[in-house]
Design a protein around this motif. Structure first.
Motif, PDB file in Angstrom:
ATOM      1  N   UNK A   1      16.007   1.398   3.616  1.00 40.46           N
ATOM      2  CA  UNK A   1      17.050   2.060   2.834  1.00 40.46           C
ATOM      3  C   UNK A   1      16.887   1.853   1.334  1.00 40.46           C
ATOM      4  N   UNK A   2      16.024   0.948   0.931  1.00 38.02           N
ATOM      5  CA  UNK A   2      15.827   0.675  -0.483  1.00 38.02           C
ATOM      6  C   UNK A   2      14.349   0.702  -0.811  1.00 38.02           C
ATOM      7  N   UNK A   3      14.051   0.810  -2.113  1.00 43.81           N
ATOM      8  CA  UNK A   3      12.660   0.786  -2.544  1.00 43.81           C
ATOM      9  C   UNK A   3      12.020  -0.543  -2.163  1.00 43.81           C
ATOM     10  N   UNK A   4      12.744  -1.631  -2.319  1.00 42.57           N
ATOM     11  CA  UNK A   4      12.195  -2.937  -1.970  1.00 42.57           C
ATOM     12  C   UNK A   4      11.828  -2.986  -0.492  1.00 42.57           C
ATOM     13  N   UNK A   5      12.713  -2.494   0.384  1.00 45.06           N
ATOM     14  CA  UNK A   5      12.415  -2.478   1.819  1.00 45.06           C
ATOM     15  C   UNK A   5      11.116  -1.719   2.091  1.00 45.06           C
ATOM     16  N   UNK A   6      10.985  -0.549   1.439  1.00 44.96           N
ATOM     17  CA  UNK A   6       9.805   0.286   1.669  1.00 44.96           C
ATOM     18  C   UNK A   6       8.535  -0.404   1.184  1.00 44.96           C
ATOM     19  N   UNK A   7       8.576  -0.984  -0.010  1.00 46.18           N
ATOM     20  CA  UNK A   7       7.378  -1.596  -0.581  1.00 46.18           C
ATOM     21  C   UNK A   7       6.955  -2.838   0.201  1.00 46.18           C
ATOM     22  N   UNK A   8       7.921  -3.613   0.649  1.00 47.69           N
ATOM     23  CA  UNK A   8       7.586  -4.783   1.458  1.00 47.69           C
ATOM     24  C   UNK A   8       6.901  -4.340   2.747  1.00 47.69           C
ATOM     25  N   UNK A   9       7.392  -3.276   3.347  1.00 50.27           N
ATOM     26  CA  UNK A   9       6.785  -2.785   4.580  1.00 50.27           C
ATOM     27  C   UNK A   9       5.394  -2.212   4.348  1.00 50.27           C
ATOM     28  N   UNK A  10       5.208  -1.501   3.235  1.00 51.65           N
ATOM     29  CA  UNK A  10       3.897  -0.915   2.945  1.00 51.65           C
ATOM     30  C   UNK A  10       2.798  -1.972   2.905  1.00 51.65           C
ATOM     31  N   UNK A  11       3.086  -3.084   2.241  1.00 47.56           N
ATOM     32  CA  UNK A  11       2.019  -4.018   1.885  1.00 47.56           C
ATOM     33  C   UNK A  11       1.396  -3.561   0.579  1.00 47.56           C
ATOM     34  N   UNK A  12       0.887  -4.497  -0.202  1.00 44.77           N
ATOM     35  CA  UNK A  12       0.489  -4.178  -1.565  1.00 44.77           C
ATOM     36  C   UNK A  12      -0.678  -3.203  -1.647  1.00 44.77           C
ATOM     37  N   UNK A  13      -1.625  -3.288  -0.714  1.00 44.21           N
ATOM     38  CA  UNK A  13      -2.754  -2.369  -0.748  1.00 44.21           C
ATOM     39  C   UNK A  13      -2.292  -0.932  -0.554  1.00 44.21           C
ATOM     40  N   UNK A  14      -1.408  -0.714   0.410  1.00 41.61           N
ATOM     41  CA  UNK A  14      -0.908   0.642   0.640  1.00 41.61           C
ATOM     42  C   UNK A  14      -0.063   1.141  -0.520  1.00 41.61           C
ATOM     43  N   UNK A  15       0.656   0.245  -1.184  1.00 36.68           N
ATOM     44  CA  UNK A  15       1.419   0.641  -2.370  1.00 36.68           C
ATOM     45  C   UNK A  15       0.469   1.237  -3.395  1.00 36.68           C
ATOM     46  N   UNK A  16      -0.644   0.549  -3.639  1.00 36.19           N
ATOM     47  CA  UNK A  16      -1.581   1.044  -4.652  1.00 36.19           C
ATOM     48  C   UNK A  16      -2.205   2.365  -4.215  1.00 36.19           C
TER      49      UNK A  16
END
Length: 242
Positions: free
Chosen positions: A77-92
């Protein structure tokens, strides 16, 4: 290749080696890459992403498209939730493709239309891959890894096209587009590998890309590359080996 094709090939490869010329805004990508390489606090990554509202909104949207096959669906529901789930490599990877697409708006025609066409194809491939996970009984496959990999399906073609557009904007007599088409047809794999290396993308992405295009084999049943390979094979989009 003809002499003219070799000339274009050499110049396009040189431009691919310059990130500023083929990628759009880098003000977020550079600190984001540094934060991920440092493997520091995820909050630092969140702060960097949050500084660009357009990127933040895009990543939230990406989260909703990938997590539909996950047990965590509708939980981000939040950007933080999404980014934590992605993992840093997928974020980039997601951020990289966001700014790559943004670069298309700066291209002259017909390159802008062609690049957008490539991107529509890429999005379609990604959607097919994520949908296919509903029929694959393997909980170890990570939907975001499948989606981020799929967004690089025709990466070399897109980068070569944007490099060619930059080249033609700098010369007095533009090269015919047919020359680039022939160069890509015969040097697609080399241009793609140049792009992966020059633009600093992670080795796992490159390796899974090679698996996806049947240029490398794997015994990992949860390989995102194997998922993408099925879609690319159906669409007759596998890279030709050198």
């Amino acid at each position: 290749m003809t002499d003219l094709e070799q000339q274009v090939f050499t110049q396009v490869r040189a431009i691919i080696g310059n990130e500023e010329q083929v990628i759009g805004r880098r003000g977020i990508l550079l600190p984001l890459k540094k934060a991920i390489i440092a493997d520091g606090d995820i909050q630092n990554v969140i702060d960097i992403v949050s500084s660009d509202p357009a990127l933040s909104a895009h990543l939230l949207w990406r989260s909703s498209t990938a997590d539909q096959v996950s047990a965590l669906a509708n939980k981000n529901r939040s950007l933080k939730d999404a980014l934590v789930r992605f993992g840093q490599v997928n974020i980039y990877r997601y951020a990289f493709t966001f700014y790559l697409k943004e670069r298309f708006d700066e291209l002259n025609e017909p390159y802008k239309k062609l690049a957008c066409g490539y991107w529509s194809l890429t999005e379609s491939i990604a959607a097919d891959c994520v949908d296919s996970l509903h029929h694959i009984n393997n909980d170890e496959i990570v939907p975001d890894e499948v989606q981020t990999l799929a967004l690089f399906s025709v990466f070399g073609d897109i980068i070569a096209l944007t490099a060619f557009a930059y080249l033609n904007s700098e010369v007095d007599k533009p090269y015919p587009l047919s020359v680039l088409k022939s160069v890509i047809e015969h040097q697609q794999q080399r241009l793609t590998m140049d792009a992966f290396e020059s633009l600093g993308l992670d080795e796992e992405l490159r390796d899974e890309f090679l698996i996806a295009h049947n240029l490398r084999q794997t015994h990992q049943a949860a390989s995102a590359g194997l998922v993408l390979r099925r879609t690319l094979a159906k669409r007759n989009l596998l890279l030709k080996p050198l």
